[in-house]
Design a protein around this motif. Structure first.
Motif, short mmCIF file in Angstrom:
data_model
loop_
_atom_site.label_atom_id
_atom_site.label_comp_id
_atom_site.label_asym_id
_atom_site.label_seq_id
_atom_site.Cartn_x
_atom_site.Cartn_y
_atom_site.Cartn_z
N UNK A 231 0.83 -1.21 0.00
CA UNK A 231 0.00 0.00 0.00
C UNK A 231 0.86 1.25 0.00
N UNK A 232 1.87 1.30 0.87
CA UNK A 232 2.75 2.47 0.94
C UNK A 232 3.64 2.55 -0.30
N UNK A 233 4.10 1.40 -0.78
CA UNK A 233 4.91 1.37 -1.99
C UNK A 233 4.11 1.92 -3.17
N UNK A 234 2.86 1.49 -3.31
CA UNK A 234 2.00 1.98 -4.39
C UNK A 234 1.73 3.47 -4.25
N UNK A 235 1.55 3.93 -2.99
CA UNK A 235 1.36 5.35 -2.74
C UNK A 235 2.55 6.15 -3.26
N UNK A 236 3.76 5.70 -2.91
CA UNK A 236 4.96 6.39 -3.38
C UNK A 236 5.10 6.34 -4.89
N UNK A 237 4.78 5.19 -5.47
CA UNK A 237 4.87 5.03 -6.92
C UNK A 237 3.92 6.01 -7.63
N UNK A 238 2.67 6.04 -7.20
CA UNK A 238 1.69 6.92 -7.82
C UNK A 238 1.99 8.39 -7.53
N UNK A 239 2.61 8.65 -6.38
CA UNK A 239 3.02 10.03 -6.08
C UNK A 239 4.06 10.50 -7.09
N UNK A 240 4.96 9.60 -7.50
CA UNK A 240 5.91 9.98 -8.54
C UNK A 240 5.20 10.27 -9.85
N UNK A 241 4.18 9.48 -10.16
CA UNK A 241 3.43 9.69 -11.40
C UNK A 241 2.78 11.07 -11.43
N UNK A 243 4.08 13.79 -9.54
CA UNK A 243 5.08 14.39 -8.66
C UNK A 243 4.97 15.91 -8.56
N UNK A 244 4.28 16.55 -9.49
CA UNK A 244 4.10 18.00 -9.39
C UNK A 244 3.25 18.36 -8.17
N UNK A 245 2.57 17.40 -7.58
CA UNK A 245 1.76 17.68 -6.39
C UNK A 245 2.57 17.61 -5.10
N UNK A 246 3.84 17.27 -5.18
CA UNK A 246 4.66 17.17 -3.96
C UNK A 246 4.65 18.47 -3.15
N UNK A 247 4.63 19.60 -3.85
CA UNK A 247 4.69 20.87 -3.14
C UNK A 247 3.48 21.09 -2.24
N UNK A 248 2.40 20.38 -2.49
CA UNK A 248 1.19 20.55 -1.69
C UNK A 248 1.33 19.94 -0.29
#
Length: 400
Positions: A231-241, A243-248
């Motif tokens: 679950x956490x691995x998939x979260x990180x993977x999709x976060x990279x997809x 990744x422009x939302x990281x600043x939020x």
């Protein structure tokens, strides 16, 4: 999902690199604390006479977020590698950097740990009520602890292989459907997503035997653990997809960390009030409301802490730094070799009249310092450093 085609023009994510290193280094603190916590929390060959309940809380708190954040960052950088190298290059890279070091470190650390257990137990000032024969105990528990602390690398390799297979399947899904899935992920993550993720995480945690995150060093890990890490691995993977939302994550980071700490204490209230640990730390509590409260607030704390740490590191630690880059490189070596060292060092402080929490700090700092020295002179510029860090650094200034 990410494209399977390599893409080379990607930035270096300094904040997440440092977060990954920090989680590795926290493992040193957590294992060092085992010598100084007064409760029967987990088997360990040494208990200091100046044990401190604060050391117990250090262990319990770190366990809530350290490994979950680890897997989230691992998922992010796994997707990063797929973008740069493609699936075949990704698997080759993961084998070189994770699989091969695991195969080499496993027998070496296994033999080292076996003799450390026997040696260190002789110096424990507090009698250990586990068995009179530590060697016999180590052999009896070998199936459960066979991977030792290296279980993380083993689980990570499993998730990387599974993710590669899923990625090949996802490539058959129309691009429009994948785009909508990514947009849905952004909506979930940044608009009440913690609640959704906490519900999924709580459902997985509900299956845990100990009402918390179970441990497994088996070669056949339980599906409930792989599901949680996945679950956490998939979260990180999709976060990279996306990744422009990281600043939020930056702005609400302090609110998230306060919420994570508050949920942690509520989680411990439910766990301590309703879970009566039996043999092997299997909970035998009878109240369903306590069980539900425990897993719900544990899951919330995990996710709030993950969000907060991503945000805080984005906010304050996203600039290049030679020192941090050096420690990020050294952290992998620190992770592999630290356990025997934090077992041995407390022996030197046995008769020192200091509070356990102070001894814990001393052991942690000295252990990290010693391992960094070994990294500097015996790893960084050698074939070992090349295997762990991807390149052999020339000898030079320590931060070079």
């Amino acid at each position: 999902m990410t494209s399977v085609q390599p893409q080379m023009s990607l930035p270096r994510y300094h904040s997440l690199d440092r977060l990954r290193a920090s989680m590795m280094i926290l493992g040193v603190v957590r294992h060092a604390a085992m010598s100084y916590e007064p409760t029967v929390f987990e088997w360990w060959p040494y208990k200091d006479v100046h044990a401190d309940i604060l050391a117990h809380w250090v262990i319990v708190f770190i366990r809530v977020f350290q490994v979950p954040v680890f897997f989230a960052i691992a998922g992010f950088f796994a997707a990063y590698l797929v973008q740069r190298r493609g699936i075949r290059g990704f698997l080759s890279h993961r084998w070189s950097r994770i699989g091969a070091p695991l195969l080499v470190a496993w027998p070496v650390m296994g033999v080292t740990m076996y003799f450390c257990l026997i040696f260190v137990s002789e110096f424990s000032p507090i009698p250990l009520n586990y068995t009179h024969n530590v060697a016999e105990l180590a052999s009896a528990r070998a199936p459960r602890y066979i991977l030792m602390h290296l279980w993380f690398l083993y689980h990570l390799m499993i998730l990387c292989v599974v993710a590669s297979g899923l990625l090949l399947l996802a490539a058959r899904i129309p691009e429009s459907v994948r785009s909508r899935a990514i947009k849905l992920f952004e909506h979930v993550v940044h608009r009440g997503g913690i609640v959704v993720l906490a519900v999924v995480g709580g459902a997985i945690l509900y299956q845990m035997r100990s009402w918390e995150i179970d441990y497994s060093g088996n070669l056949l890990p339980p599906l409930r653990l792989l599901a949680l890490w996945g679950l956490f691995f998939a979260f990180g993977w999709l976060l990279f997809c996306h990744r422009e939302t990281l600043k939020r994550f930056k702005r609400p980071a302090w609110i998230f960390i306060a919420s994570g700490i508050a949920c942690f204490f509520v989680y411990r209230f439910f766990a301590d009030a309703g879970c009566h640990a039996g043999a092997n730390r299997v909970c035998t509590g009878t109240s369903e409301i306590y069980h539900l409260g425990t897993v719900a607030f544990l899951s919330l704390s995990m996710w709030f802490m993950a969000y907060s740490l991503i945000g805080l590191f984005q906010r304050y630690m996203d600039k290049p730094s030679p020192r941090w880059r050096y420690m990020a490189d050294a952290s992998y070596w620190i992770y592999i070799v630290h356990v025997p060292i934090v077992m041995l060092l407390p022996i030197l402080l046995t008769n020192v009249p200091l509070p356990g929490i102070v001894k814990l700090a001393l052991v942690s700092v000295v252990a990290i310092g010693l391992i960094v020295v070994t990294y500097r002179y015996f790893v960084r510029s050698t074939f070992i450093g090349k295997q762990l860090n991807g390149k052999r650094y020339p000898k030079g200034p320590i931060w070079g």
